[in-house]
Design a protein around this motif. Structure first.
Motif, PDB file in Angstrom:
ATOM      1  N   ILE A   1       3.384   5.790  -3.180  1.00 36.84           N
ATOM      2  CA  ILE A   1       4.852   6.371  -2.835  1.00 36.84           C
ATOM      3  C   ILE A   1       5.349   5.832  -4.813  1.00 36.84           C
ATOM      4  O   ILE A   1       5.466   7.745  -5.067  1.00 36.84           O
ATOM      5  N   ASP A   2       4.807   5.773  -5.347  1.00 34.20           N
ATOM      6  CA  ASP A   2       4.888   5.497  -7.127  1.00 34.20           C
ATOM      7  C   ASP A   2       4.106   6.159  -7.637  1.00 34.20           C
ATOM      8  O   ASP A   2       4.364   7.046  -9.127  1.00 34.20           O
ATOM      9  N   ALA A   3       3.160   6.693  -6.768  1.00 32.75           N
ATOM     10  CA  ALA A   3       2.208   7.892  -8.103  1.00 32.75           C
ATOM     11  C   ALA A   3       2.006   9.181  -7.203  1.00 32.75           C
ATOM     12  O   ALA A   3       0.793   9.511  -7.620  1.00 32.75           O
ATOM     13  N   GLY A   4       3.089   9.085  -6.262  1.00 29.79           N
ATOM     14  CA  GLY A   4       3.975  10.147  -5.658  1.00 29.79           C
ATOM     15  C   GLY A   4       3.570  11.231  -4.625  1.00 29.79           C
ATOM     16  O   GLY A   4       3.615  12.547  -4.870  1.00 29.79           O
TER      17      GLY A   4
ATOM     18  N   PHE B   1       1.416  -0.899   0.021  1.00 31.00           N
ATOM     19  CA  PHE B   1       0.139   0.495   0.154  1.00 31.00           C
ATOM     20  C   PHE B   1       1.169   0.788  -0.222  1.00 31.00           C
ATOM     21  O   PHE B   1       0.627   2.050  -1.089  1.00 31.00           O
ATOM     22  N   CYS B   2       1.932   0.771   0.845  1.00 29.27           N
ATOM     23  CA  CYS B   2       2.757   2.145   1.154  1.00 29.27           C
ATOM     24  C   CYS B   2       3.496   2.674  -0.433  1.00 29.27           C
ATOM     25  O   CYS B   2       3.871   3.397  -1.019  1.00 29.27           O
ATOM     26  N   SER B   3       4.222   1.632  -1.075  1.00 27.42           N
ATOM     27  CA  SER B   3       5.225   1.410  -1.400  1.00 27.42           C
ATOM     28  C   SER B   3       4.018   2.002  -3.718  1.00 27.42           C
ATOM     29  O   SER B   3       4.839   3.174  -3.883  1.00 27.42           O
TER      30      SER B   3
ATOM     31  N   HIS C   1      -3.778  17.317  -3.232  1.00 31.81           N
ATOM     32  CA  HIS C   1      -4.009  15.704  -4.268  1.00 31.81           C
ATOM     33  C   HIS C   1      -3.515  14.548  -3.645  1.00 31.81           C
ATOM     34  O   HIS C   1      -3.642  13.913  -3.766  1.00 31.81           O
ATOM     35  N   HIS C   2      -2.203  15.268  -2.609  1.00 29.06           N
ATOM     36  CA  HIS C   2      -1.180  13.742  -2.046  1.00 29.06           C
ATOM     37  C   HIS C   2      -2.635  13.031  -0.712  1.00 29.06           C
ATOM     38  O   HIS C   2      -3.104  12.070  -0.871  1.00 29.06           O
TER      39      HIS C   2
ATOM     40  N   TRP D   1       4.799   0.878   8.775  1.00 32.87           N
ATOM     41  CA  TRP D   1       5.838   1.380   7.533  1.00 32.87           C
ATOM     42  C   TRP D   1       6.724   2.367   7.886  1.00 32.87           C
ATOM     43  O   TRP D   1       6.373   3.547   7.861  1.00 32.87           O
ATOM     44  N   LYS D   2       7.823   2.123   7.351  1.00 35.15           N
ATOM     45  CA  LYS D   2       9.057   3.157   7.333  1.00 35.15           C
ATOM     46  C   LYS D   2       9.460   2.422   6.504  1.00 35.15           C
ATOM     47  O   LYS D   2       9.544   0.640   5.295  1.00 35.15           O
ATOM     48  N   PRO D   3      10.462   3.554   5.300  1.00 32.44           N
ATOM     49  CA  PRO D   3      10.967   2.230   3.866  1.00 32.44           C
ATOM     50  C   PRO D   3      12.375   1.983   4.425  1.00 32.44           C
ATOM     51  O   PRO D   3      12.436   0.592   3.567  1.00 32.44           O
ATOM     52  N   GLU D   4      12.698   1.735   5.355  1.00 30.00           N
ATOM     53  CA  GLU D   4      14.205   0.192   6.026  1.00 30.00           C
ATOM     54  C   GLU D   4      13.259  -0.668   6.586  1.00 30.00           C
ATOM     55  O   GLU D   4      13.407  -1.900   6.425  1.00 30.00           O
ATOM     56  N   LYS D   5      11.629  -0.516   6.942  1.00 28.95           N
ATOM     57  CA  LYS D   5      11.556  -1.506   8.309  1.00 28.95           C
ATOM     58  C   LYS D   5      10.016  -1.532   8.035  1.00 28.95           C
ATOM     59  O   LYS D   5       9.824  -0.199   8.076  1.00 28.95           O
TER      60      LYS D   5
END
Length: 390
Positions: free
Chosen positions: A33-36, A28-30, A150-151, A60-64
């Motif tokens: 992020i791909d959507a901006g 979900f989070c990734s 928009h985010h 969720w964190k980018p590393e873990k």
């Protein structure tokens, strides 16, 4: 297919079937992020129908990505009071807050901590499930412009897809948690896996441990209900913790009695499980001194209890009426363990075990001699733990 459509498709199919909250939240989070959407942190909180836990969630964190549990007591602490989760649950609407120029005196500690780590903007919102329950999500960014309108629109548009994947996970976790809380590990797994018909049972080898609180009847008549429940919970905590730490399973509470089992899956495990039961009984007794010290300091009388241990074949399964079932163990070892425990009141020994338990752990027990047991034709030899030498 745009990012939102791809995310929705994945959540409704692979995510919903995966049963993996870490995988679902990470995807979900990734995808956002791909959507901006400039995500840096996300916390997907799930309210829980459980007498021990009020919530669980995924950070969720980018590393873990990690799963956490929340006890009921947390709602009374500063970590919850004044937080975004409290706000959205109380007001039932999202919260958008800048993490710049915070007031150290009035702003919640979570905002201050995120800001100190470089967070610039914060958004908390709700997940709606089919049963009417509400759950909370929070999102943090480090982007210098924060979350733009928009985010936030993209986050809100993606939430129904997240709900689709997370709701069945939460329902399964809630059901399993309730079964485990009320039935214990082994029985809850059996019921979850389909052992639910009345009369359906399995015969197993097990060490059975029965413990019983002393003077409970007199205490119930002379103390307030609050004091009685406080005493019971203190005693239950001692025994349950010791049983579980030693690999056993607390099957049920019978008034002030506790029935626990240590299943023997292989004949080679008999000695180990007899030793585990003995250690569980001794561990609970060892904790009694500290409990009584706290009770005495609070002006409350000391507690005492006895333990009986036997081993043998027991029937493990469902009994009851068509509309009400109980998952339990029945058998000679259960009856003997209970009656052996009763003898602790007159023998002067808090822990008593039968010969079959002592024979498997000869270094732990010494004989107390033969005793008559109600329901048995002949006296049986009983044993008590050997006191450690100084």
């Amino acid at each position: 297919m745009d990012h939102l459509a791809k995310l929705t498709n994945w959540m409704m199919n692979e995510g919903r079937r995966s049963g993996d909250p870490v995988k679902v939240v990470s995807h979900f989070c990734s995808s956002l992020i791909d959507a901006g959407v400039p995500l840096w942190r996300a916390n997907i909180g799930q309210r829980f129908a459980n007498p021990l836990l009020i919530a669980w969630g995924v950070v969720w964190k980018p590393e873990k990505t990690e799963v956490y549990d929340v006890m009921h007591e947390v709602t009374l602490t500063d970590s919850y009071v004044g937080s975004s989760f409290e706000y959205i649950m109380e007001h039932k609407k999202p919260l958008h807050k800048s993490l710049r120029q915070l007031d150290t005196e009035s702003d919640h500690i979570s905002y201050l901590e995120f800001a100190e780590m470089g967070g610039t903007d914060y958004y908390a919102t709700l997940l709606y499930y089919g049963d009417g329950s509400l759950h909370g999500c929070t999102f943090v960014t480090r982007d210098r412009d924060g979350f733009l309108p928009h985010h936030l629109d993209m986050i809100e548009a993606a939430l129904p897809a997240l709900s689709c994947a997370m709701e069945p996970i939460t329902m399964r976790k809630s059901s399993k948690g309730l079964l485990r809380t009320y039935l214990g590990d082994g029985p809850s797994e059996a019921v979850w896996n389909g052992t639910i018909k009345r009369g359906e049972r399995t015969t197993i080898e097990a060490v059975v441990m029965f413990s019983d609180l002393r003077g409970f009847t007199a205490m119930s008549g002379s103390s307030s209900k609050e004091r009685v429940f406080e005493a019971l919970n203190g005693y239950f905590d001692l025994v349950v913790q010791s049983v579980e730490e030693n690999g056993g399973d607390v099957l049920k509470f019978i008034g002030d009695g506790i029935l626990s089992i240590f299943p023997i899956s292989d004949p080679a495990d008999r000695a180990k499980q007899c030793r585990n039961a003995a250690c569980a009984a001794q561990g609970a007794m060892a904790g009694l001194a500290a409990l009584n010290l706290n009770r005495n300091e609070a002006g409350q009388p000391s507690l005492d209890f006895g333990v009986g241990i036997d081993a043998g074949r027991v029937s493990y399964g469902n009994i009851g009426s068509p509309g009400r079932l109980d998952f339990t163990v029945l058998g000679g070892a259960v009856n003997v363990a209970s009656r052996v425990e009763g003898l602790t009141k007159t023998t002067g020994h808090r822990i008593l075990a039968t010969a079959v338990v002592a024979a498997a752990t000869p270094d732990l027990f010494s004989s107390c001699g033969p005793f008559e047991i109600r329901g048995l034709a002949d006296p049986i030899e009983l044993f008590t733990p050997i006191e450690p030498s100084n």
